[in-house]
Motif scaffolding. Sequence first.
Motif, mmCIF file in Angstrom:
data_model
loop_
_atom_site.group_PDB
_atom_site.id
_atom_site.type_symbol
_atom_site.label_atom_id
_atom_site.label_comp_id
_atom_site.label_asym_id
_atom_site.label_seq_id
_atom_site.Cartn_x
_atom_site.Cartn_y
_atom_site.Cartn_z
ATOM 1 N N LEU A 179 -8.307 -0.605 1.208
ATOM 2 C CA LEU A 179 -9.659 -1.175 1.259
ATOM 3 C C LEU A 179 -9.581 -2.699 1.166
ATOM 4 O O LEU A 179 -10.423 -3.408 1.714
ATOM 5 C CB LEU A 179 -10.521 -0.601 0.142
ATOM 6 C CG LEU A 179 -11.003 0.838 0.388
ATOM 7 C CD1 LEU A 179 -11.635 1.415 -0.875
ATOM 8 C CD2 LEU A 179 -12.007 0.880 1.544
ATOM 9 N N TYR A 224 0.817 -1.214 0.000
ATOM 10 C CA TYR A 224 0.000 0.000 0.000
ATOM 11 C C TYR A 224 0.850 1.262 0.000
ATOM 12 O O TYR A 224 0.360 2.359 0.228
ATOM 13 C CB TYR A 224 -0.944 -0.026 1.198
ATOM 14 C CG TYR A 224 -1.727 -1.312 1.260
ATOM 15 C CD1 TYR A 224 -2.639 -1.630 0.258
ATOM 16 C CD2 TYR A 224 -1.527 -2.230 2.288
ATOM 17 C CE1 TYR A 224 -3.343 -2.819 0.280
ATOM 18 C CE2 TYR A 224 -2.236 -3.426 2.318
ATOM 19 C CZ TYR A 224 -3.135 -3.717 1.316
ATOM 20 O OH TYR A 224 -3.828 -4.891 1.344
ATOM 21 N N PHE A 239 -5.274 4.087 -0.925
ATOM 22 C CA PHE A 239 -6.621 3.644 -0.566
ATOM 23 C C PHE A 239 -6.932 2.233 -1.076
ATOM 24 O O PHE A 239 -8.010 1.711 -0.808
ATOM 25 C CB PHE A 239 -7.672 4.695 -0.865
ATOM 26 C CG PHE A 239 -8.250 4.756 -2.222
ATOM 27 C CD1 PHE A 239 -7.517 4.452 -3.328
ATOM 28 C CD2 PHE A 239 -9.575 5.157 -2.385
ATOM 29 C CE1 PHE A 239 -8.057 4.544 -4.579
ATOM 30 C CE2 PHE A 239 -10.133 5.238 -3.634
ATOM 31 C CZ PHE A 239 -9.379 4.928 -4.736
ATOM 32 N N ALA A 277 -10.378 1.777 7.692
ATOM 33 C CA ALA A 277 -8.948 1.860 7.347
ATOM 34 C C ALA A 277 -8.256 2.924 8.189
ATOM 35 O O ALA A 277 -7.170 2.709 8.744
ATOM 36 C CB ALA A 277 -8.788 2.173 5.856
ATOM 37 N N ALA A 335 -5.686 6.992 1.434
ATOM 38 C CA ALA A 335 -6.997 6.646 1.970
ATOM 39 C C ALA A 335 -7.685 7.872 2.569
ATOM 40 O O ALA A 335 -8.886 8.072 2.401
ATOM 41 C CB ALA A 335 -6.860 5.547 3.026
ATOM 42 N N LEU A 394 -13.559 3.002 4.469
ATOM 43 C CA LEU A 394 -12.427 3.927 4.582
ATOM 44 C C LEU A 394 -12.258 4.406 6.026
ATOM 45 O O LEU A 394 -11.128 4.576 6.502
ATOM 46 C CB LEU A 394 -12.603 5.106 3.619
ATOM 47 C CG LEU A 394 -12.296 4.751 2.161
ATOM 48 C CD1 LEU A 394 -12.778 5.844 1.222
ATOM 49 C CD2 LEU A 394 -10.789 4.538 1.953
#
Lengths: 294, 294, 294, 294
Positions: free
Chosen positions: D279, D225, D276, D266, D232, D263
């Motif tokens: 997810l 990520y 993001f 997260a 995010a 979100l």
Amino acid sequence: MDIGFIGLGEMGGAIAANLLTAGHRVRVWNRTPERAQPLAAAGAQVVVTPAAAFAGDAVISMLADDAALRDVVDAALLDQAPRGFVHVNMATISVALAGELARAHAERGLQYVAAPVLGRPDAARAAKLTIVAAGAAEAIDRVQPLFDVIGQKTWRIGARPQQANVMKLAANFMLASAVETLGEASALLSGHGVAMRDFLDVVAGGPFPGPVYAGYGAMIAERRYEPALFKARLGLKDVRLALAAADEVSAPMPVASVVRDSLLDAIAHGDGERDFAVLGEVAARRAGQTPREA
Amino acid sequence: MDIGFIGLGEMGGAIAANLLTAGHRVRVWNRTPERAQPLAAAGAQVVVTPAAAFAGDAVISMLADDAALRDVVDAALLDQAPRGFVHVNMATISVALAGELARAHAERGLQYVAAPVLGRPDAARAAKLTIVAAGAAEAIDRVQPLFDVIGQKTWRIGARPQQANVMKLAANFMLASAVETLGEASALLSGHGVAMRDFLDVVAGGPFPGPVYAGYGAMIAERRYEPALFKARLGLKDVRLALAAADEVSAPMPVASVVRDSLLDAIAHGDGERDFAVLGEVAARRAGQTPREA
Amino acid sequence: MDIGFIGLGEMGGAIAANLLTAGHRVRVWNRTPERAQPLAAAGAQVVVTPAAAFAGDAVISMLADDAALRDVVDAALLDQAPRGFVHVNMATISVALAGELARAHAERGLQYVAAPVLGRPDAARAAKLTIVAAGAAEAIDRVQPLFDVIGQKTWRIGARPQQANVMKLAANFMLASAVETLGEASALLSGHGVAMRDFLDVVAGGPFPGPVYAGYGAMIAERRYEPALFKARLGLKDVRLALAAADEVSAPMPVASVVRDSLLDAIAHGDGERDFAVLGEVAARRAGQTPREA
Amino acid sequence: MDIGFIGLGEMGGAIAANLLTAGHRVRVWNRTPERAQPLAAAGAQVVVTPAAAFAGDAVISMLADDAALRDVVDAALLDQAPRGFVHVNMATISVALAGELARAHAERGLQYVAAPVLGRPDAARAAKLTIVAAGAAEAIDRVQPLFDVIGQKTWRIGARPQQANVMKLAANFMLASAVETLGEASALLSGHGVAMRDFLDVVAGGPFPGPVYAGYGAMIAERRYEPALFKARLGLKDVRLALAAADEVSAPMPVASVVRDSLLDAIAHGDGERDFAVLGEVAARRAGQTPREA
């Protein structure tokens, strides 16, 4: 009356015991025969086949789920049952299976009554169940004396047996939704440093009286999920059945979908055997709220 | 006591009237002065500026929403208020604004108490509100005599004013979720030909006692949404505020999201001014269940 | 090769025709025998029992759903099939049934290959299907010549047949989610007076190329749902299967739940036989956007 | 042209650099002046007040969010701007603020063009942005030469500036929904032991071409990520704005609600600054799928 009883789990065992105490003659059958021992000691006749229970005036069945019921109550069993005989099914099963059973009984001149109950094992032991019955009125009339012994109230809500199952599923959906809602409220409050206990004082002491909000709310407030009064795994089973019943009539139930997803989350985290108040834990996890220290 | 009162809507007007009846001296201000007439007749002094109400021992405000409150209670108003003065805000506002106001008052040596109420206008008139108060204990002590006159119970739930707003929003979220749940259950039952009335007998007479399920359930059963006890538009306002408060602490609330979407659907169909039991209508529409004939 | 073919719907008929054209010997069976006529004219041998199709080198089945497949492929049929025989099932069925069939074949020394396809009837006719195959490698090797004739690409994605079904369901979930998303975007844009057509120019001409967004987007923009390329009823079937497969492994899929609810809404409004782009209509209805005039 | 440029973040800085390279005279302003240094070295004139940038032929603003924009572009700034002057706002802001700004400019005889862009910083540096412009045609005509320098394509989609913002938010909603969908699909596949990589081969190589599915899909498949292409935290900002814009027109967007909740999850888990595509991690966590080992 002379009745059979099939399925001696925690609920079934307690109901059968109350029927014996009230003086009915009860032939009991259970897949695992050991569960029948306490009832035998209380005067029940233990039979070794479901067919032997499907005799006399009526039979009550209280099996775990659709699969268990299909396994026991098959065409052969119904073929040999005496005409006019009443089968009362108290288990929470799918609406689809209830409809099938209603037809299968009718074709053979048998009566089928769906009579799922509201109440947990403690209510069953105390003979304080609420019974939701549907089926032919005369069939319900015949078994009403049995209902009077095991419950505090019988609601008759329709002539088609499956209607009782729909109502039971709707009631359990209400319960599941209330618990999910408490969990979400708890995550909101906790994030802002407000005590869930205080919140319960306000709402359970005000607009939301009764055991549901106070009881499940307390479990969520204390993050205490054992002993389980209603297991998450069983809660999910009922929400699935409610969604399936809604699907049959094309009724979207978005809150039920949310609850289903949250219960799957609980089960994925190993909480299937804990009380379904673990929905509070799921809500806390989503919000990154780590478990409080003891 | 010598108090000001700002905002004479249905709730505010009823509360102010009870304060007058109890013998307090009340200076009242409302944007539309006509709303003050009945109170003037009952002995209130009508003032022409908010500043004139922000004087004496304390002021109570009960305005419609964040925008109305920001409009009236600005820096200039607070700058001229007497030090040590207590401002009690009873309106349901955002947690963010409550926090801002708490800071703005503290900076000026003013006391700010958040005291949202549970209860509708009829409860306000009957002086049976439930008051959820948060703020400095000594400030609440000073206005407790006012609370005793207008409500039946005051819960003190924290030292930070915004905590009372969080709790109020959580309570209204519970309400909204219960109504959405009733709506979905109704669509399920209706699809299977089970009467919602029978269902309410079972659940409101059993696990879900109290006015919420019986009251909103009846409105949904009868598809009767007027007169509105709690308008869909205002219900949406509160669900939005609950979601915003949850967003601040990164707490997902999926049921609240569902309710928000359903309330938007209601409003999109012109039902904003009807009771938020129209959530039942939204559920019926999703399931293609056309309105019953009279 | 000498093969059987069971299930001559729009997809099955097109695939079987391509196999004939390529010179394979094909015995065809269909519940309604009339559907076999065009293939007979093209050289197929029409057989009157599924057993007669379950012979030769391999059989391909392409039936509508789990129920249709269970009805035809039962224990008796498998018991009489020649050992080592390969059964290729191209239909989209549940992961649970795929697992059951894999076991039932293995117990009898039969090979079971799951080979669901991506592509609609026009792609089937043009022999441009994408085939997602799972099962024993040697079994797939044996039928690969058939796949080469009917598709443009075969992906081998695992040794357990049900894995191909999971992948197909995941792909169809992606599709359904994309269409629901287009519907929601359309309601947002329409509410603000922005043309969906312009939006499609931007997104399908940019980050979202390919036929899905352009194609379904255009149907939604024009509120044109016929002819149906993929019926809402069948879309719902696949979303249900995806949710069931996710349930088996306790994986919540909240977007899939939303899509399921929206498709139920479509079906409740009589749109089950229209293209599942009617999700755009559901989104418009939720937003109170009445159909545009022609 | 002689233009001002306000907001020299990663996007703004790259755009301003391209304008300089193309020979335009650019006065730049940024809250933190250090960010202006590289541009000064490239020939920009660094000014010390926003007002100095609001001069010449036009000004482009590219600030972080509503709050930053409100802070800089206030009534005083607009009051001193030359009549007929064009303000091009390229930032993604709320539809409500876009509407307010449109009115505030019009009242003063100023032109306001909303021109949000599709594309990330690498596209900005390569002058390959897609520009979505709305506002008075003659105003857009005047700044089109600037757009031609910084982007590859300008779409004109309406006369009201806020329409461009709606479209940008709808496009980002599409993106967010696609990523959430990939995450849910990944949890389903992973639960059944199917490789996400294989799935991407099938879908990104078939019905879902383009960079979105391949790119975010790969990040999810690899549970990688960082570096974040789209954080995010910023994804959540845009989904919130899309929901707010939908709320204005009473359009429920249930998938957007799901994405918002995911979100938040997260961010609650500390992943706000990661791409993001986290997810996917949220979906895996819901399903109890612990992170793979390296």
